[in-house]
Design a protein around this motif. Sequence first.
Motif, short mmCIF file in Angstrom:
data_model
loop_
_atom_site.label_atom_id
_atom_site.label_comp_id
_atom_site.label_asym_id
_atom_site.label_seq_id
_atom_site.Cartn_x
_atom_site.Cartn_y
_atom_site.Cartn_z
N VAL A 158 0.82 -1.20 0.00
CA VAL A 158 0.00 0.00 0.00
C VAL A 158 0.86 1.26 0.00
N MET A 159 0.55 2.18 -0.92
CA MET A 159 1.21 3.47 -1.00
C MET A 159 0.17 4.56 -1.24
N LEU A 291 9.42 -15.89 -6.39
CA LEU A 291 9.86 -14.65 -5.75
C LEU A 291 11.12 -14.14 -6.44
N THR A 292 11.13 -12.86 -6.80
CA THR A 292 12.26 -12.29 -7.52
C THR A 292 13.01 -11.22 -6.73
N GLY A 293 12.58 -10.93 -5.52
CA GLY A 293 13.25 -9.94 -4.67
C GLY A 293 12.96 -10.26 -3.22
N GLN A 294 13.21 -9.32 -2.34
CA GLN A 294 12.99 -9.57 -0.92
C GLN A 294 11.52 -9.83 -0.63
N ALA A 295 11.28 -10.75 0.29
CA ALA A 295 9.90 -11.11 0.68
C ALA A 295 9.39 -10.10 1.68
N LEU A 296 8.96 -8.95 1.19
CA LEU A 296 8.51 -7.86 2.05
C LEU A 296 7.30 -7.19 1.42
N HIS A 297 6.25 -7.02 2.20
CA HIS A 297 4.99 -6.48 1.70
C HIS A 297 4.44 -5.44 2.67
N ALA A 298 4.11 -4.26 2.16
CA ALA A 298 3.49 -3.22 2.97
C ALA A 298 2.00 -3.55 3.10
N ALA A 299 1.62 -4.15 4.22
CA ALA A 299 0.28 -4.72 4.36
C ALA A 299 -0.76 -3.73 4.86
N ALA A 317 -3.32 -7.90 0.94
CA ALA A 317 -2.75 -9.24 1.12
C ALA A 317 -1.42 -9.34 0.38
N PRO A 318 -0.48 -10.13 0.89
CA PRO A 318 0.79 -10.31 0.19
C PRO A 318 0.58 -10.81 -1.23
#
Length: 332
Positions: A158-159, A291-299, A317-318
């Motif tokens: 989310v942004m 997964l192609t980058g860091q496993a990080l999600h702005a939830a 959701a991720p």
Amino acid sequence: MTDVFETDDPETDAGATVLEVRFTGDEGRLDRALALALPDLSRARLQALIAAGAVSLDEAPVRQGSAAARAGLYRVAVPPPESADPEPEPIPLTVLFEDAHLIVVDKPAGMPVHPSHGHARGTLVNALLHHCAGSLSGVGGVARPGIVHRLDKDTSGVMVAAKSDAAHAGLSALFARHDIDRSYIALTRGAPHPRAGRVETRLGRSTADRKKMAVLRNGGREAITDYATLRVFGPDGRPLAAEVRSTLHTGRTHQIRVHMAHLGAPLLGDPVYGSGGVSPVVREAVAASGLTGQALHAAVLGFVHPVTGEALRFESAPPPAMQALAAALSAL
């Protein structure tokens, strides 16, 4: 002795300027010698061009700026400058909220937030310029209209962006006061120790690698992250991976990525702070997930609307790759 020429070459990328430098004797390090011969190009710029394969000696690419400058004809292909004005692009967006003042989107992993070197197109700014049809706030400057915060290219979630100058000023004030609810979900190598708590450090550029951020004893800026381990994958006494929720109280570059690595649990898929030490079964799960980058999600992103005063809260959701990885890890 050195001679410098500027040429047009149809074999190079369209619009590139080819500079020719002929060295006739010992000139020392190549990057330093080229910088002296081509004063309009910085040494750092020349090092980047060398790494990109844009410098050749007698038609053979040169890859090391630290190598000695040998006698012969060096050719430097300088690409044209990128436009300072990002172009609108019809890139699909997942819009969670929009009014006359701001827009909230669910940014996909792999999308840079704003144009930068190497990413002139395909950014969130390009997509917003098309979607909002010129109604983005100009406070952020030409390259970053409406942008008041950012996520790393490979971080999803989310942004919020400002469409009016009033919203831009109000949102910037909220972020400056840390009066924003921001929670992230991460999948980590191993589990943080202790399993929950607060990390308070100083973050700044690493003295060993200027491309990385690091926890510093002196200098840097205050960085505060609350975290809690939601799930542990594998044996509890020696976990292979974990799902961790982090809440930001500051917004430093790579903050969660650095803090999790500092706790001994770097993010899975992170090529900068956590690429080593992954068990074979976890490595296989990461590869299979896509997964192609860091496993990080702005939830979660929550804030008070800076113009209307309405309390807003958004959850996401991720992305599928993270969900697939979590499912695979739960079977370990």
